[in-house]
Structures are given as structure tokens and as C-alpha cells.
Design an enzyme around this catalytic site. Structure first.
Site: not given
Ligand code: 5GP
Ligand code: ZN
Length: 114
Positions: A30-31, A87, A96, A100-102
Site C-alpha cells: 500500500d502506498i 472495505n 478505490v 482489494h483485500m488489505h
Molecule cells: P480503500 O480505502 O479503498 O479500502 O483502500 C485503498 C487503498 O489504496 C488505500 O490504503 C491507499 O493508500 C491505497 N492506494 C491508493 N492509490 C494507490 C496507488 O497508486 N498505489 C498503491 N500502492 N496504493 C494505493
């Protein structure tokens, strides 16, 4: 779909170091990490949210969990513990809209989450 950031990562158009890639599922860091280990496990297939899953995705979502298990073992956190989170939509904080699975690990994770 063309504007999807995770489709672009899956296609190699946005750089991300793949820690796992079986052709259908890949994982990368994660970024903006919320824990010492914070990976994202995604299918190459564009599925916006958990609500959009269908029967045909059953094996794919299973494969994402198997990837989590393998990565946790490789990273040495299988026994100490880790958390997987998907989420879904606004109240869960989904930002996003490509499923996706964290995978979070490396510290004690509070429960319940905020
Ligand atoms: P969400 O809140 O949708 O469950 O999580 C989206 C995740 O994607 C966030 O933790 C965010 O930091 C990560 N993320 C967003 N853009 C990028 C990207 O361009 N590259 C990477 N590696 N992670 C991203
Ligand atoms: Zn996508």
C-alpha cells in the site's frame, strides 16, 4: 474501467512492486501504509465492490485469501497474526473502486476498528 488505478497497476501502467502474482491475483505494498506490513491483494479482473461479486468469482475471491495466507507465511507473520480487510462502499471507507483485500500486520491491531 480505463480510469481505474488498480487496473493500471495490474497492467503495469502505474509502477508497483508485485510481491505475489499468479496471473489472476497480485499483491503489492500500500502506498500509504497503516501498519509495518500493509499489502493490497487484488484480482486482475475489475470488480468494483464486494457487492458486485457473482458466483463466477467464487474461485477468484478464494484465491485472494490463499494469496494472503502465502504472503503472511513468507513475511513471517502467520503465527504472530495479521488481518485481512475488504472495505465496501462509503461507510467502510472504500476509496478505490476495484475490489482489494488489505493485509495488515507487524503490530497489534485494535479491535473493533474505528
Ligand atoms: P480503500 O480505502 O479503498 O479500502 O483502500 C485503498 C487503498 O489504496 C488505500 O490504503 C491507499 O493508500 C491505497 N492506494 C491508493 N492509490 C494507490 C496507488 O497508486 N498505489 C498503491 N500502492 N496504493 C494505493
Ligand atoms: Zn479496476
Amino acid at each position: 474501467m480505463n480510469d481505474c488505478i488498480f487496473c493500471k497497476i495490474a497492467a503495469g501502467d502505474i509502477p508497483a512492486t508485485a510481491l505475489y502474482d499468479d496471473g489472476e491475483v497480485l499483491a503489492f505494498s500500500d502506498i500509504n501504509p497503516e501498519a509495518p506490513i500493509h499489502l493490497l491483494i487484488i484480482p486482475r479482473k475489475h470488480i468494483p465492490t464486494l457487492n458486485d461479486l457473482t458466483e463466477v468469482d467464487a474461485a477468484l475471491i478464494g484465491r485472494m485469501h490463499l494469496a494472503a495466507k502465502q504472503l503472511a507465511a513468507e513475511l513471517g507473520v502467520a503465527d504472530s497474526g495479521y488481518r485481512t480487510v475488504i472495505n465496501c462502499n462509503h461507510n467502510a471507507g472504500q476509496l478505490v473502486f476495484h475490489i482489494h483485500m488489505h493485509l495488515l500486520a507487524g503490530r497489534e491491531l485494535g479491535w473493533p476498528p474505528g
